[in-house]
Motif scaffolding. Structure first.
Motif, PDB file in Angstrom:
ATOM      1  N   LYS A  58       5.721 -10.077  -1.166  1.00 46.35           N
ATOM      2  CA  LYS A  58       5.402 -10.594  -2.496  1.00 46.35           C
ATOM      3  C   LYS A  58       5.158  -9.420  -3.425  1.00 46.35           C
ATOM      4  O   LYS A  58       4.392  -8.514  -3.099  1.00 46.35           O
ATOM      5  CB  LYS A  58       4.156 -11.489  -2.453  1.00 46.35           C
ATOM      6  CG  LYS A  58       3.745 -12.052  -3.812  1.00 46.35           C
ATOM      7  CD  LYS A  58       2.516 -12.943  -3.673  1.00 46.35           C
ATOM      8  CE  LYS A  58       2.082 -13.509  -5.015  1.00 46.35           C
ATOM      9  NZ  LYS A  58       0.875 -14.367  -4.881  1.00 46.35           N
ATOM     10  N   VAL A  59       5.814  -9.414  -4.581  1.00 47.09           N
ATOM     11  CA  VAL A  59       5.656  -8.350  -5.575  1.00 47.09           C
ATOM     12  C   VAL A  59       5.173  -8.976  -6.869  1.00 47.09           C
ATOM     13  O   VAL A  59       5.734  -9.971  -7.347  1.00 47.09           O
ATOM     14  CB  VAL A  59       6.982  -7.601  -5.808  1.00 47.09           C
ATOM     15  CG1 VAL A  59       6.803  -6.520  -6.862  1.00 47.09           C
ATOM     16  CG2 VAL A  59       7.488  -6.989  -4.503  1.00 47.09           C
ATOM     17  N   GLY A  60       4.123  -8.411  -7.444  1.00 45.77           N
ATOM     18  CA  GLY A  60       3.582  -8.910  -8.707  1.00 45.77           C
ATOM     19  C   GLY A  60       2.858  -7.798  -9.435  1.00 45.77           C
ATOM     20  O   GLY A  60       2.990  -6.620  -9.101  1.00 45.77           O
ATOM     21  N   GLY A  61       2.075  -8.196 -10.428  1.00 45.26           N
ATOM     22  CA  GLY A  61       1.319  -7.194 -11.157  1.00 45.26           C
ATOM     23  C   GLY A  61       0.893  -7.679 -12.523  1.00 45.26           C
ATOM     24  O   GLY A  61       0.864  -8.885 -12.796  1.00 45.26           O
ATOM     25  N   ARG A  86      -2.977  -0.585 -19.454  1.00 46.50           N
ATOM     26  CA  ARG A  86      -3.049  -0.553 -18.000  1.00 46.50           C
ATOM     27  C   ARG A  86      -1.851  -1.304 -17.422  1.00 46.50           C
ATOM     28  O   ARG A  86      -1.483  -2.379 -17.909  1.00 46.50           O
ATOM     29  CB  ARG A  86      -4.336  -1.184 -17.491  1.00 46.50           C
ATOM     30  CG  ARG A  86      -4.412  -1.351 -15.970  1.00 46.50           C
ATOM     31  CD  ARG A  86      -5.720  -1.961 -15.525  1.00 46.50           C
ATOM     32  NE  ARG A  86      -6.837  -1.067 -15.786  1.00 46.50           N
ATOM     33  CZ  ARG A  86      -8.118  -1.387 -15.565  1.00 46.50           C
ATOM     34  NH1 ARG A  86      -8.418  -2.595 -15.091  1.00 46.50           N
ATOM     35  NH2 ARG A  86      -9.070  -0.526 -15.820  1.00 46.50           N
ATOM     36  N   VAL A  87      -1.264  -0.710 -16.385  1.00 47.18           N
ATOM     37  CA  VAL A  87      -0.191  -1.364 -15.640  1.00 47.18           C
ATOM     38  C   VAL A  87      -0.583  -1.369 -14.166  1.00 47.18           C
ATOM     39  O   VAL A  87      -1.036  -0.343 -13.636  1.00 47.18           O
ATOM     40  CB  VAL A  87       1.152  -0.622 -15.818  1.00 47.18           C
ATOM     41  CG1 VAL A  87       2.229  -1.263 -14.948  1.00 47.18           C
ATOM     42  CG2 VAL A  87       1.583  -0.631 -17.281  1.00 47.18           C
ATOM     43  N   GLU A  88      -0.431  -2.519 -13.516  1.00 46.77           N
ATOM     44  CA  GLU A  88      -0.692  -2.617 -12.082  1.00 46.77           C
ATOM     45  C   GLU A  88       0.512  -3.221 -11.379  1.00 46.77           C
ATOM     46  O   GLU A  88       1.133  -4.168 -11.889  1.00 46.77           O
ATOM     47  CB  GLU A  88      -1.929  -3.472 -11.791  1.00 46.77           C
ATOM     48  CG  GLU A  88      -3.235  -2.805 -12.161  1.00 46.77           C
ATOM     49  CD  GLU A  88      -4.454  -3.632 -11.797  1.00 46.77           C
ATOM     50  OE1 GLU A  88      -5.571  -3.156 -12.064  1.00 46.77           O
ATOM     51  OE2 GLU A  88      -4.286  -4.744 -11.248  1.00 46.77           O
ATOM     52  N   LEU A  89       0.835  -2.655 -10.215  1.00 49.51           N
ATOM     53  CA  LEU A  89       1.895  -3.184  -9.362  1.00 49.51           C
ATOM     54  C   LEU A  89       1.275  -3.594  -8.033  1.00 49.51           C
ATOM     55  O   LEU A  89       0.673  -2.772  -7.341  1.00 49.51           O
ATOM     56  CB  LEU A  89       2.982  -2.132  -9.133  1.00 49.51           C
ATOM     57  CG  LEU A  89       4.142  -2.562  -8.221  1.00 49.51           C
ATOM     58  CD1 LEU A  89       4.935  -3.702  -8.847  1.00 49.51           C
ATOM     59  CD2 LEU A  89       5.062  -1.386  -7.923  1.00 49.51           C
ATOM     60  N   THR A 106      -1.575  -3.890  -1.279  1.00 52.15           N
ATOM     61  CA  THR A 106      -1.509  -2.597  -1.957  1.00 52.15           C
ATOM     62  C   THR A 106      -1.438  -2.827  -3.460  1.00 52.15           C
ATOM     63  O   THR A 106      -0.628  -3.646  -3.914  1.00 52.15           O
ATOM     64  CB  THR A 106      -0.278  -1.789  -1.511  1.00 52.15           C
ATOM     65  OG1 THR A 106      -0.236  -1.730  -0.084  1.00 52.15           O
ATOM     66  CG2 THR A 106      -0.320  -0.382  -2.071  1.00 52.15           C
ATOM     67  N   ILE A 107      -2.280  -2.123  -4.225  1.00 52.87           N
ATOM     68  CA  ILE A 107      -2.248  -2.195  -5.686  1.00 52.87           C
ATOM     69  C   ILE A 107      -2.230  -0.781  -6.243  1.00 52.87           C
ATOM     70  O   ILE A 107      -3.122   0.016  -5.955  1.00 52.87           O
ATOM     71  CB  ILE A 107      -3.448  -2.974  -6.251  1.00 52.87           C
ATOM     72  CG1 ILE A 107      -3.479  -4.411  -5.700  1.00 52.87           C
ATOM     73  CG2 ILE A 107      -3.383  -3.007  -7.777  1.00 52.87           C
ATOM     74  CD1 ILE A 107      -4.627  -5.245  -6.226  1.00 52.87           C
ATOM     75  N   PHE A 108      -1.209  -0.478  -7.038  1.00 53.68           N
ATOM     76  CA  PHE A 108      -1.105   0.791  -7.739  1.00 53.68           C
ATOM     77  C   PHE A 108      -1.482   0.560  -9.205  1.00 53.68           C
ATOM     78  O   PHE A 108      -1.078  -0.445  -9.795  1.00 53.68           O
ATOM     79  CB  PHE A 108       0.318   1.351  -7.672  1.00 53.68           C
ATOM     80  CG  PHE A 108       0.845   1.529  -6.273  1.00 53.68           C
ATOM     81  CD1 PHE A 108       0.615   2.697  -5.575  1.00 53.68           C
ATOM     82  CD2 PHE A 108       1.572   0.515  -5.657  1.00 53.68           C
ATOM     83  CE1 PHE A 108       1.102   2.868  -4.293  1.00 53.68           C
ATOM     84  CE2 PHE A 108       2.064   0.673  -4.366  1.00 53.68           C
ATOM     85  CZ  PHE A 108       1.819   1.851  -3.693  1.00 53.68           C
ATOM     86  N   ARG A 109      -2.235   1.493  -9.790  1.00 53.58           N
ATOM     87  CA  ARG A 109      -2.680   1.342 -11.175  1.00 53.58           C
ATOM     88  C   ARG A 109      -2.367   2.599 -11.990  1.00 53.58           C
ATOM     89  O   ARG A 109      -2.600   3.708 -11.534  1.00 53.58           O
ATOM     90  CB  ARG A 109      -4.192   1.062 -11.233  1.00 53.58           C
ATOM     91  CG  ARG A 109      -4.757   1.002 -12.640  1.00 53.58           C
ATOM     92  CD  ARG A 109      -6.260   0.741 -12.631  1.00 53.58           C
ATOM     93  NE  ARG A 109      -6.556  -0.637 -12.233  1.00 53.58           N
ATOM     94  CZ  ARG A 109      -7.799  -1.116 -12.141  1.00 53.58           C
ATOM     95  NH1 ARG A 109      -8.840  -0.327 -12.382  1.00 53.58           N
ATOM     96  NH2 ARG A 109      -8.002  -2.367 -11.787  1.00 53.58           N
ATOM     97  N   PHE A 124      -6.061  -0.342  -4.345  1.00 52.45           N
ATOM     98  CA  PHE A 124      -6.339  -0.962  -3.052  1.00 52.45           C
ATOM     99  C   PHE A 124      -5.220  -0.611  -2.070  1.00 52.45           C
ATOM    100  O   PHE A 124      -4.055  -0.481  -2.454  1.00 52.45           O
ATOM    101  CB  PHE A 124      -6.417  -2.491  -3.154  1.00 52.45           C
ATOM    102  CG  PHE A 124      -7.587  -3.022  -3.922  1.00 52.45           C
ATOM    103  CD1 PHE A 124      -8.729  -2.272  -4.106  1.00 52.45           C
ATOM    104  CD2 PHE A 124      -7.548  -4.299  -4.465  1.00 52.45           C
ATOM    105  CE1 PHE A 124      -9.814  -2.760  -4.818  1.00 52.45           C
ATOM    106  CE2 PHE A 124      -8.611  -4.803  -5.172  1.00 52.45           C
ATOM    107  CZ  PHE A 124      -9.751  -4.031  -5.352  1.00 52.45           C
ATOM    108  N   ALA A 125      -5.574  -0.475  -0.802  1.00 57.30           N
ATOM    109  CA  ALA A 125      -4.589  -0.317   0.273  1.00 57.30           C
ATOM    110  C   ALA A 125      -5.280  -0.712   1.568  1.00 57.30           C
ATOM    111  O   ALA A 125      -6.152   0.012   2.051  1.00 57.30           O
ATOM    112  CB  ALA A 125      -4.078   1.114   0.353  1.00 57.30           C
ATOM    113  N   ASN A 126      -4.935  -1.861   2.131  1.00 53.66           N
ATOM    114  CA  ASN A 126      -5.647  -2.340   3.315  1.00 53.66           C
ATOM    115  C   ASN A 126      -4.735  -3.176   4.204  1.00 53.66           C
ATOM    116  O   ASN A 126      -3.706  -3.689   3.764  1.00 53.66           O
ATOM    117  CB  ASN A 126      -6.896  -3.138   2.913  1.00 53.66           C
ATOM    118  CG  ASN A 126      -6.575  -4.252   1.938  1.00 53.66           C
ATOM    119  OD1 ASN A 126      -6.112  -5.316   2.333  1.00 53.66           O
ATOM    120  ND2 ASN A 126      -6.796  -4.006   0.646  1.00 53.66           N
ATOM    121  N   ILE A 127      -5.142  -3.288   5.462  1.00 49.77           N
ATOM    122  CA  ILE A 127      -4.424  -4.050   6.485  1.00 49.77           C
ATOM    123  C   ILE A 127      -5.391  -5.070   7.066  1.00 49.77           C
ATOM    124  O   ILE A 127      -6.557  -4.745   7.329  1.00 49.77           O
ATOM    125  CB  ILE A 127      -3.910  -3.125   7.604  1.00 49.77           C
ATOM    126  CG1 ILE A 127      -3.004  -2.027   7.028  1.00 49.77           C
ATOM    127  CG2 ILE A 127      -3.174  -3.915   8.677  1.00 49.77           C
ATOM    128  CD1 ILE A 127      -2.683  -0.938   8.028  1.00 49.77           C
TER     129      ILE A 127
END
Length: 368
Positions: A58-61, A86-89, A106-109, A124-127
């Protein structure tokens, strides 16, 4: 040889040559069947199978632009208008296993602020698998409790740490009872700096190895819910407890939350401060921790009232034993799906420095 025999022999030779030529003919290969993207609805809207795998993606932002007038978190600030983007992916994956879904988040900002100041980070980056989560996420002291209201400036009265590394187990009994246990990075802060009080950043941490700890439980039945969570700061060796009640009255949502600091004369990661430290200093320049943070306790409360299917009004009130009062209200307007227009106003009064702050935000946000 008569003419009849010659004709029959010639015909046989021509037929044999034609058969040999047909055997050598090039036949076009059949095209490979197209593999269309398959929808994966087992984990919610927006997931699809990565072609050739059983992993769902799933890809969003979001894209956000907003203006701020003064700073609700800093009574010393005299900056008028600031504008930033601000941009988040967001990238999420999920795969079914014998232990339940194996997921990643995973969230890139990326951000741009007035003065061409830019920043980028891995938010964020978690399993997660089988109820366990490892990696970077907001502290369970906040995440499990549901934060402190549906407003932008919900933590002017500090409600706990945010982005940090953790090892967490979440339990859901399926009957309304939930629980959480988390070991959290004792060096992490929400902005990467030491911002929780003088004792936090002056203590010698060179030989410190113990993580912080968070534990909580909750129960929800019908329109009512109750949660309690505690956090222990292993460096300061103090902590805090929060308890929260949520209720729904038709479409109206309301909550009340209280926090207790184990030592009101100290700041710790779970009962610290978001305020500018310079506003909490004595004439000699030392930090007055009791006045800058909660003191012994803090209270939050709020309501959310839908006006119609496109407009919602929110209010949050908060107060501390150190006599900091905060009130924030906003309107969340969704003129079309996935577009938010949000004006917000915050008032803060600091009794110990006899100062008032009024700050505003106008936010435009497109989610996808």
């Amino acid at each position: 040889m008569n003419i009849k025999s010659l004709l029959l022999g010639s015909a046989a030779a021509i037929a044999a040559a034609s058969a040999a030529h047909a055997a050598d003919a090039i036949v076009a290969a059949e095209p490979e069947p197209l593999e269309y993207v398959r929808i994966c609805d087992a984990y919610g809207t927006g997931y699809f199978y990565i072609p050739g795998t059983e992993t769902c993606l799933k890809v969003g932002g979001k894209v956000r632009t907003e203006g701020e007038w003064y700073d609700a978190y800093n009574p010393s600030s005299r900056v008028g208008t600031l504008w930033h983007e601000r941009v988040e992916l967001n990238v999420d994956t999920a795969t079914d296993t014998e232990y339940g879904p194996l997921k990643t988040n995973t969230i890139f900002r990326w951000e741009w602020n007035d003065g061409n100041a830019t920043s980028a980070k891995l938010l964020f980056a978690n399993i997660s698998l089988g109820g366990f989560t490892v990696g970077k996420l907001d502290s369970q002291y906040n995440l499990y409790m549901g934060y402190a209201g549906d407003v932008v400036n919900d933590d002017v009265i500090y409600d706990g740490p945010y982005e940090l590394n953790q090892l967490t187990y979440n339990y859901d009994a399926g009957n309304g009872f939930t629980a959480v246990v988390s070991l959290e990075d004792s060096y992490s802060t929400s902005d990467g700096s030491a911002s929780y009080g003088a004792s936090w950043w002056t203590d010698d941490k060179s030989n410190h190895y113990a993580p912080d700890a968070v534990a909580g439980f909750g129960y929800k039945v019908g329109n009512w819910g109750f949660k309690v969570v505690g956090g222990y700061d292993s460096i300061v060796e103090e902590g805090a407890i929060k308890a929260r009640i949520d209720a729904k009255f038709g479409a109206v949502e309301a909550f009340l939350m209280g926090g207790w600091n184990t030592d009101g004369d100290k700041l710790n990661k779970y009962a610290g401060t978001n305020q500018d430290v310079s506003a909490c200093t004595t004439s000699s320049g030392t930090v007055n921790a009791g006045k800058c943070g909660w003191g012994d306790w803090a209270l939050w409360g709020g309501v959310g009232v839908p006006v119609n299917d496109k407009l919602k009004w929110n209010l949050q009130l908060a107060y501390t034993e150190s006599k900091i009062f905060e009130a924030t209200t906003n309107l969340k307007f969704n003129p079309v799906k996935d577009l938010l227009i949000e004006p917000e106003l915050t008032y803060v009064h600091y009794d110990f420095i006899n100062d008032d702050t009024v700050a505003g935000i106008l936010r435009f946000e497109r989610n996808f």
